[in-house]
Motif scaffolding. Sequence first.
Motif, short mmCIF file in Angstrom:
data_model
loop_
_atom_site.label_atom_id
_atom_site.label_comp_id
_atom_site.label_asym_id
_atom_site.label_seq_id
_atom_site.Cartn_x
_atom_site.Cartn_y
_atom_site.Cartn_z
N GLY A 351 16.97 57.20 38.79
CA GLY A 351 16.45 57.46 37.75
C GLY A 351 15.23 57.30 37.17
N ASP A 352 14.85 57.72 35.96
CA ASP A 352 13.39 57.35 35.54
C ASP A 352 13.19 55.77 35.37
N ALA A 353 14.28 55.35 35.17
CA ALA A 353 14.07 53.69 34.56
C ALA A 353 14.58 52.94 35.80
N GLY A 354 15.08 53.68 36.96
CA GLY A 354 15.43 53.01 38.34
C GLY A 354 16.86 53.41 38.70
N PRO A 355 17.30 52.63 39.34
CA PRO A 355 18.68 53.09 40.07
C PRO A 355 19.88 53.33 38.87
N ARG A 356 20.42 54.61 39.07
CA ARG A 356 21.41 54.87 38.08
C ARG A 356 22.52 54.03 38.38
N ALA A 357 23.43 53.73 37.27
CA ALA A 357 24.81 53.02 37.28
C ALA A 357 25.74 54.12 38.06
N ALA A 358 26.68 53.53 38.82
CA ALA A 358 27.56 54.33 39.54
C ALA A 358 28.59 54.99 38.43
N GLY A 359 28.83 54.47 37.48
CA GLY A 359 29.65 55.10 36.39
C GLY A 359 29.15 56.35 35.85
N ASP A 360 27.68 56.39 35.56
CA ASP A 360 27.03 57.56 35.02
C ASP A 360 26.95 58.63 36.22
N PRO A 377 37.35 60.30 31.47
CA PRO A 377 37.83 58.94 30.83
C PRO A 377 36.62 58.02 30.82
N GLU A 378 36.87 57.04 30.00
CA GLU A 378 35.93 55.89 29.59
C GLU A 378 36.20 54.86 30.80
N GLU A 379 37.29 54.36 30.85
CA GLU A 379 37.43 53.23 31.65
C GLU A 379 37.23 53.50 33.11
N PRO A 380 36.59 52.65 33.82
CA PRO A 380 36.28 53.22 35.13
C PRO A 380 37.04 53.23 36.25
N ALA A 381 38.60 52.73 36.01
CA ALA A 381 39.57 52.88 36.93
C ALA A 381 40.06 54.22 36.89
N SER A 382 40.27 54.79 35.52
CA SER A 382 40.65 56.26 35.50
C SER A 382 39.59 57.02 35.99
N LEU A 383 38.38 56.96 35.57
CA LEU A 383 37.13 57.86 36.26
C LEU A 383 37.04 57.79 37.61
N LEU A 384 37.32 56.91 38.20
CA LEU A 384 37.20 56.64 39.87
C LEU A 384 38.40 57.33 40.25
N GLU A 406 24.48 49.21 48.41
CA GLU A 406 25.93 49.50 48.79
C GLU A 406 26.86 49.59 47.57
N ALA A 407 26.70 48.73 46.45
CA ALA A 407 27.50 48.55 45.21
C ALA A 407 27.23 49.95 44.50
N GLN A 408 26.23 50.42 44.61
CA GLN A 408 25.76 51.80 43.78
C GLN A 408 26.67 53.11 44.69
N VAL A 409 26.70 52.99 45.68
CA VAL A 409 27.26 54.09 46.82
C VAL A 409 28.77 54.08 46.74
N ARG A 410 29.36 53.04 46.88
CA ARG A 410 30.94 52.80 47.15
C ARG A 410 31.81 53.59 46.48
#
Length: 661
Positions: A351-360, A377-384, A406-410
């Motif tokens: 992103g413009d400010a650096g690597p984007r969060a995986a959740g976004d 969903p807001e909660e990460p587990a439900s979103l995934l 790797e953490a961003q991609v997994r």
Amino acid sequence: MLDDLQFGVFGPLTVRRNGHVTEIPQAKHRIVLAALLLRANRAVTQEELIQHLWGDEPPLTARKTLQGYIARLRKVLGPDAVVSRSSGYAIDVDSDRLDLGRFERLLAQAHGAGDAGERARLFRAALDETGGIPLVDIPSENLQQGDGAALLERWLNATEHWADAEMAVGRHAEVLPRLKALVSEHPFRESALSRLMKALYGAGRQADALATYQEARQLLDRELGVDPGEELRGAHQHILGGLQGGQQRPERDVSEPARTGPAHSAPLFSLPPSLAEFARPRLEADIVRRLLQDPAPAPASGPRPQPAGPHPKTLTLHGGAGVGKTTMAVRVAHAVSEHFPDGRLYVELEGDAGPRAAGDVLRELVCALGVQPAAVPEEPASLLALYRGLLAHRRILIVLDGAANEAQVRPLLPSSDTCAALVTSVAMLPTLGGTEHVRLGLLNPAEAADILGRMIGPERVRAEPEAARELIERCGALPLAVRIVGARLLERPHWQLAQMSERLRLEARRLDELTVGELSVRDSLALSYRGVGGPERRAFRLLSLLEMPSFPVRVAAAALGLPADRTEECLEWLTARHLLEADFVAGSGVRYSFHPLVRLYARERTFDEDSVHSRHETVRNALRAWYDSPARPPAPARTTPPGLGPTLLGNPAPPVALSTV
């Protein structure tokens, strides 16, 4: 107790020390740690660990090798992390520092709660402690089928009990995303199917509930040759009885989005255009072959649907700035489009400010797959879970461009074997399991001339073959530089190639000339430069002053005034980011070098950021190290540019020349 560590076995195995991730990159080490964490505070025998590691065919040195793995874990986690017991090994950890411990504590509270609303809250809290199904990156069939399978079943049961509690208080729509994902991952699990039918019916979607039953009945008959069981038939009869009894159709919950299931979705497409003039046919054909593999055999536990045609996988394209990773990924994605009729999605990870969060990024992908933003969903587990459920049984290619680590991609990789992912990154991402890695390098002369000819017309290249060769050489065979030169010549048909080459002759102006529109070699290199730490940046800048084809660690260490081991770490980090090239030279060891354009950029940075004194000290230290060596080997000269294949060494070059002005 390990008071500064937090462990997670749900989703990928994770270790955090004081909130910061501690990498356990070796698969065998992760297997041992996962086995110990699944039985935290209890001993796991050496025989069990050996079985988890090697199955029924352990090596003769299995016990000694296991001891080495334990020693390595103690080194990473702390000397008291893994304790020896008479019967084996154990890891003593407070239950609050392990997601499994928190999950089981909340689960016990939920089962003991009398109020349905409280049960729903506690089950939801238990599931929130997990990152999805357990042990997703643990490559041990024995562990997956033993303790891992038992934990997976507890997680699935918890999800179903949570759905029961939520539906008991009338929240049918809220459970649909997670139940859909569960059914997509486990299409033969009748207990999940029956709950999905009840949730659909309770949300006012009777037709969808009945259609779910028919689809399940056909799947069970086709794949297993059985009829639906009592629980699934009971849910079906309950829905039919309600409809035939004239019950009022429940009002549709406004929070539930319109159905976005795969069966009725139009093909999804968000790829950028494919740039025909930048084709590298042989390389593209090889990448397509690697991406599309033969179908995998059905697992021993039972049949599963097999997609027709090749079996896709995850493939990463890595390489330095300007080698054309994005262009290649997009071209390959277009080339394999017929294998992914349900969609080809492209998303930028920087992103413009650096690597984007995986959740976004997950939210963007879920919306692209048809879910309304308000229903994500807001909660990460439900979103995934929703993301993976939407991809299940669909043939979709995901292009993830510009991965940071790797953490961003997994979390973004499809779990369905009907889908595939193409990832681009500067670094290799070596701990991304189940992935094939392809390094993109520089153009060979024929490729560069061909690309230049497609951009400006082959007749212009044929008219000035020597000028074209010189132009490509001054571009360093870098695809981005060749593209920029081609664009500049295209908009100036009255220029000769020799004129463009002459403009690149002066090194001081070369990077100024290698820019057009939004394309710039300098800007591209700046992204990689900003991606390394302060010590590595300093090494990158100052070592560019060495006017020698390559240099060993000892010369770099002296030039920088650092210990040899710290210098080697800096050089290897720069090599991993492709800001340096490394080659092994017989009789001299590993030697490092700069691509010509990278060296020019590094020198710009050192003149801007380092004092004259620092530059002179670097030169003096390097000269002293070179000439004080009793048996210094000559500095080998490359006869091929870096990135084209094995480095060939020609006649010895003059020992060293340095630049400080």
